[in-house]
Design an enzyme around this catalytic site. Structure first.
Site, PDB file in Angstrom:
ATOM      1  N   TYR A 161       0.855  -1.180   0.000  1.00 40.37           N
ATOM      2  CA  TYR A 161       0.000   0.000   0.000  1.00 40.37           C
ATOM      3  C   TYR A 161       0.895   1.235   0.000  1.00 40.37           C
ATOM      4  CZ  TYR A 161      -3.550   3.356   1.465  1.00 40.37           C
ATOM      5  OH  TYR A 161      -4.391   4.429   1.530  1.00 40.37           O
ATOM      6  N   GLN A 191       1.360   4.907  -0.004  1.00 37.07           N
ATOM      7  CA  GLN A 191       0.792   6.237   0.228  1.00 37.07           C
ATOM      8  C   GLN A 191       1.868   7.272   0.548  1.00 37.07           C
ATOM      9  OE1 GLN A 191      -3.003   6.759   2.350  1.00 37.07           O
ATOM     10  NE2 GLN A 191      -1.930   8.132   3.755  1.00 37.07           N
ATOM     11  N   THR A 192       2.600   7.061   1.650  1.00 38.34           N
ATOM     12  CA  THR A 192       3.590   8.044   2.103  1.00 38.34           C
ATOM     13  C   THR A 192       4.640   8.323   1.022  1.00 38.34           C
ATOM     14  OG1 THR A 192       3.291   7.215   4.332  1.00 38.34           O
ATOM     15  CG2 THR A 192       5.277   8.487   3.929  1.00 38.34           C
ATOM     16  N   SER A 223       2.369  12.704   7.018  1.00 35.93           N
ATOM     17  CA  SER A 223       1.001  12.708   7.533  1.00 35.93           C
ATOM     18  C   SER A 223       0.014  13.402   6.595  1.00 35.93           C
ATOM     19  CB  SER A 223       0.971  13.423   8.891  1.00 35.93           C
ATOM     20  OG  SER A 223       1.909  12.869   9.758  1.00 35.93           O
ATOM     21  N   ARG A 236      17.101 -10.822  40.606  1.00 34.38           N
ATOM     22  CA  ARG A 236      18.323 -10.044  40.818  1.00 34.38           C
ATOM     23  C   ARG A 236      18.358  -9.489  42.230  1.00 34.38           C
ATOM     24  NH1 ARG A 236      19.652  -4.111  38.401  1.00 34.38           N
ATOM     25  NH2 ARG A 236      21.853  -4.064  38.926  1.00 34.38           N
ATOM     26  N   ARG A 264       8.701   2.513  39.542  1.00 34.06           N
ATOM     27  CA  ARG A 264       8.828   2.538  38.086  1.00 34.06           C
ATOM     28  C   ARG A 264       8.061   1.381  37.443  1.00 34.06           C
ATOM     29  NH1 ARG A 264      14.999   2.503  36.964  1.00 34.06           N
ATOM     30  NH2 ARG A 264      15.240   1.835  39.116  1.00 34.06           N
ATOM     31  N   GLU A 310      -0.229   5.651  11.527  1.00 34.24           N
ATOM     32  CA  GLU A 310      -1.662   5.862  11.821  1.00 34.24           C
ATOM     33  C   GLU A 310      -1.851   7.219  12.503  1.00 34.24           C
ATOM     34  OE1 GLU A 310      -4.027   4.002  10.780  1.00 34.24           O
ATOM     35  OE2 GLU A 310      -2.885   2.240  10.166  1.00 34.24           O
TER      36      GLU A 310
END
Lengths: 695, 695
Positions: free
Chosen positions: B150, B152-153, B159, B322, B348, B456
């Site tokens: 496909y 496109q770009t 974008s 660990r 975290r 996207e």
């Protein structure tokens, strides 16, 4: 390589305006004196040295970079060793200084298998060896007759040196040490230059004498034969495998099965085992060693500025060339807008542009303090010190400042390397889709830089040391016995004004910005102290607070160093008033953008009001972006990174972005030699013949 | 491959306690019913399907993963095509559904050169082709007689589809289109599967009829010969070169020199050029197409949860194995502490653990809404709709909700992919030094995932669409004409209470957490509206505010979806009370940790007080970390990612981390076949002979 494009392709140009025209416009709209600013940053001498190195290296085929991102690890490593050897040959031929070798290595743009020999191996032998050991090991190492590495980290033990498992047991009968790896986790691991290259290693091992453990000590151990290059008996050594980056370095593993080394192989300048008495002896550390870590960290901070500059240079130039969409409020007949004009791009890139300057000036400031102190100490230890005016009082004052910097420098190392590492990724994303191409030059630099966030102390672990020092300083201040240094001053200033409250005019007074950052550090320090001493909370439960505290203090140090640099007579003398003004704007952007991002802490410490934070975000930062925008390209030009060093289609000085992406893809990409049979039922699965006639 | 280690090495074990023992302890200290939770997340059917696929794929040599991180790009691409072909053979042999092929592709762990054929090429032909075109192109493509992509770009246009430069000019004389690339920047670029594999492309080109531009339209164009696999005349096509990741995909470029294609090659289901009249005709879009983008984005959100789960699984298990340093307050004779016990590690990792559940439930929620609406629409268009009870009123209500989700889903795509991408890097760093090894399995997954942040819709660009929709909704609410959907409700609720102020009890009431997030969105929306409409500020100057607004609203949607999932009867029915309670804790951790990170916005919007934020940080979040910690390993086990899929030494289910790192380095690493002559004066520079006798 594939055949060149046909004529109809060669005739094509990018649609206008051309990248080269856009960068010319950018440079025409600013008066920043790029040359003078470059010299201020790098010195004329360094710039000239780099130019002549570049002229020497770039034409040599061995330093070709075009296949770096395409080859497998085996070939990359082989080529990198070839580069390292050629550099060493050139170094001997041209009698390069260490600085020149370092600059040349920087230009070729990758770590090589000589990396740890040329740094840690030589440094450790030099600093920790006796004159006898210098003769035995250092002299041969300097002539590359033996190649070495520094083997500390183990498979099961990273940051915690006391946890190392490798042992060195003193044999009083035959006056030797037995080096042994008692477990699998004792295997040395991550050791640069060890995987395939080194034939010697400085091995950190727990010293045992008569059953007693004296802690980790350095031993020189031969690991490979000097002729066959194969491992010695009872030595198991190899490369640890592929990594996220740094794949041109042979990080290695190493296991010993009771290997004996003579007494002289324990590096003995600071500690020794007496051959006769079998006793352990440890003379006092000489005071000059004090501060080496500070110097190493100052270098990491300075380098972080340079690494970030690479990403910012690429992204800024490309965002000036790339045009995408129209501004919603613009004339619908206008062309697409330069991406650099979008506020969402500016707010990501321009604070990083300011950060790279902040890191540079902070690193320079740390080095100046270190150098001044070193010369003071030397003067003090020379016989005529009184006549030079370096009295004991001044000496103590200097040592005090350096001790302060030493304690806080680990926080700066953490902040600087995190800023540079994460900043590179922000730059990559700001380049949109093409940022993902290896030809952007950002991804490879990012992947190679990431270890800096972990080595020389994991960035999260380090923050505990800063917090510990700040708590200690705060206790001393509260006890009325403050040390004479900057940290104690900001703590004291906070205590003096705490009840009256702060009213820093951060929007109008640069000095007040610095004070507000200091206030926040002091506030967080006394909060943490209350939790630890009054509330008796566990160390573990405070780790997150300590990390925030260390980050806050390091940001204060950067803001302070940046402010001092832009206010210095040195800078005023070197730059025209307009460029000098821009340096002030960069200082303000760095500081106010940081303040806004950390708004909750500034507000809850009472350093600023909510109204000030809102104004910072909605007015002051946007205004600074507008003011700095026209100068962005010249401000990265001043960093003077040669195209060959950038190795980036997007960041080319001439703006020929699309031409270069296309040239590399069509001419330097070996994938285009392949012909694929794409059908799934073909049992041969693959055809792989060069197709020279057509791409 | 190097020879295996000698016996004395084989006899070594890691120092105790062993990783396998530690993970057993972890699993013993929690009662989470891993199996039931797995089935809730993935369904029993999917888990069984994956298990049988795994049994089929893992033994096949062609799917071997051991050299993935070592090979150069040419070989990786060749091997990946071989994998793709073998998968397709298996798919035919076992009559796999599309879902099964997708699951199998997921297990082999890399994008392949068939990727864009199997997705966008087939989908576009199917959705946009007429029955005649299905026969001509789709049927052959489904049988892999033609392979497509496909396109496109373009090199100069990412974008912005309207900026594409490739042209398709209608020739009324011979009823053909001429496809042409007028400039270099018109070159198609980044086109997956095009570089070496595809012989057809759906090319997006500006349609010109009689000099007038009708905008971008899709054309099927053959680009390579079906027998020789060489490019056709006047087509210049190739691979765009190495990338940060995704190197097993041949992303390509493509230029046309006035290539003619017949009338039937323009995909004509929605738009056509009438052959007789030479007029452009565009029938109305059928309503069922509405929502496809929502479905694609729901998939990205769901996948983001899975991708993040990979990193969190690896890091959580490894941080339980660990051990590093002692807790400062612990008994000095105790051994080193599991890294997972440190608060700085928990803060975290555990919020990311919560995030992966949040993303999963949000993606599921989006899909449910989409599916419900699709069946409602189908029912409505069937003749007996009245009898099914789907009246026009309900239909409009459903469409309203979906329209709302459609508009806001781009913000969720941006937030989800950013969370997963950045989360993987946080997981990698939480693994310390070994995280940098390719054997960690995180780096490669991260590098392959990053394009999702750009494709996207670039994550930053997308946020403008959300902001535009929110401004529009706010104007409607102010005008007294609110739409009937959730967005309008939170805006209205804010207006109703604005003067009285909010008093959300976020620390004790889960429902109030959701309300506080909604309040913040509404506050930021009306602030932005004031800037745009009352103060007439330029769109560009508000881009940063819009990005914050979109992020805030997307966080609200995740918090809301997560809350609804953990409060649902479906979840209550599936889980025992303890596990259900933990899901609530994860919801609270995700929400409160987000609230604390965005404290400044919550405070300045008046949603919470400074005191509440302080308590959230210093008490609530720490308590949640304590509560969730013992269940961390089981909570990642429930995600049920097979070891072969993780491809990680650190994340192994059995905890044999060090054994596996060592095995891979010593047995699977081709670098250890090399023998280096390390001396710089050796003019041969390199020796490269296998050394089978010794490593």
């Amino acid at each position: 390589m594939p055949s060149p494009p046909p004529d109809w392709v060669k005739a094509l140009k990018p649609s206008g305006p051309q990248g080269s025209e856009l960068l010319q416009q950018e440079r025409a709209q600013s008066n920043v004196d790029v040359e003078r600013l470059s010299e201020l940053l790098h010195t004329k001498e360094n710039l000239e040295r780099r130019a002549s190195l570049l002229a020497l290296l770039q034409p040599e085929k061995v330093f070709d970079k075009s296949q770096n991102h395409t080859l497998g690890r085996v070939e990359r490593l082989q080529r990198s060793l070839a580069k390292a050897k050629r550099l060493q040959q050139l170094a001997e031929e041209h009698k390069w200084s260490m600085q020149e070798l370092h600059a040349a290595n920087d230009l070729i743009g990758e770590p090589t298998p000589y990396g740890l020999h040329a740094s840690m191996f030589l440094v450790t032998l030099r600093e920790q060896g006796t004159p006898e050991q210098h003769k035995l090991f250092l002299e041969r190492a300097e002539k590359y007759e033996i190649i070495g590495c520094y083997a500390q980290t183990e498979l099961g033990h990273g940051s915690n040196v006391r946890g190392l498992e490798t042992t060195a047991t003193w044999n009083s009968n035959d006056k030797t040490f037995t080096i042994n790896s008692p477990t699998l986790t004792a295997s040395k691991w991550w050791i640069g230059s060890l995987g395939r290259t080194a034939n010697h290693a400085v091995v950190m091992a727990q010293l045992f004498i008569d059953g007693k453990n004296y802690g980790p000590h350095p031993f020189v151990v031969q690991v490979r034969d000097l002729e066959t290059h194969l491992p010695l008996d009872n030595v198991y050594v190899g490369d640890i495998g592929p990594k996220f980056g740094y794949n041109t370095m042979d990080n290695g593993f190493l296991l010993f099965n009771n290997v004996k080394v003579p007494h002289v192989n324990m590096l003995a300048r600071f500690c020794q085992v007496d051959k006769e008495t079998n006793q352990y002896a440890k003379p006092a550390m000489p005071s000059l060693v004090f501060g080496t870590m500070t110097w190493v960290r100052a270098n990491i901070v300075l380098d972080a500025g340079g690494v970030l500059a690479r990403g910012v240079t690429i992204a800024t130039r490309y965002c000036a060339v790339r045009r995408q969409f129209q501004d919603r409020d613009a004339d619908p007949h206008a062309g697409e807008t330069q991406v650099l004009n979008y506020k969402m791009v500016q707010v990501r890139l321009l604070p990083l542009l300011a950060s790279m300057y902040a890191l540079h000036f902070t690193g320079r400031g740390m080095m100046r303090l270190y150098d001044e102190n070193q010369s003071r100490m030397k003067a003090a230890s020379s016989p005529d010190q009184e006549s030079r005016g370096a009295g004991p009082e001044q000496l103590r004052a200097g040592a005090n400042l350096l001790a302060d910097l030493h304690a806080t420098s680990c926080g700066l190392k953490a902040l600087a390397s995190t800023t540079a590492g994460e900043g590179l990724e922000i730059c990559r994303r700001a380049c949109g889709g093409h940022g993902y191409s290896s030809y952007s030059g950002i991804g490879p630099a990012y992947a190679d830089y990431l270890p800096t966030l972990t080595w020389e102390g994991d960035n999260y672990m380090l923050t505990q040391q800063v917090a510990r020092y700040l708590l200690k300083s705060a206790r001393a201040v509260l006890a009325g016995k403050p040390a004479r240094n900057d940290t104690s001053q900001i703590l004291q200033a906070y205590l003096d004004r705490r009840d009256k409250g702060a009213s820093f005019d951060v929007l109008d007074e640069d000095k007040d910005i610095v004070a507000a950052f200091g206030w926040r550090t002091a506030h967080l320090t006394f909060e943490a102290l209350k939790h630890r001493d009054a509330e008796q909370r566990s160390w573990n439960s405070l780790l997150v607070d300590f990390w925030r505290l260390s980050t806050a203090h390091s940001q204060y140090l950067m803001v302070k160093n940046f402010y001092e640099a832009v206010s210095s007579p040195e800078l005023s003398g070197a730059l025209d008033p307009e460029t000098k003004g821009l340096m002030h704007q960069l200082f303000r952007l760095f500081s106010l953008h940081t303040l806004e991002r950390e708004a909750a802490e500034f507000f809850s410490s009472g350093a600023v009001t909510v109204r000030q934070i809102t104004l910072t975000r909605t007015t002051a930062v946007l205004k600074l972006l507008d003011d700095i925008r026209p100068h962005a390209v010249r401000l990265v030009d001043a960093w003077a990174i040669p195209d060959w060093h950038l190795d980036s289609s997007l960041g080319r000085y001439d703006g020929k972005v699309y031409e270069d992406l296309f040239r590399r893809a069509s001419e330097e990409n070996p994938v285009n030699d392949l012909v694929f049979d794409p059908y799934p039922w073909n049992s041969a699965l693959l055809k792989n013949e060069p197709a020279k006639s057509k791409l």
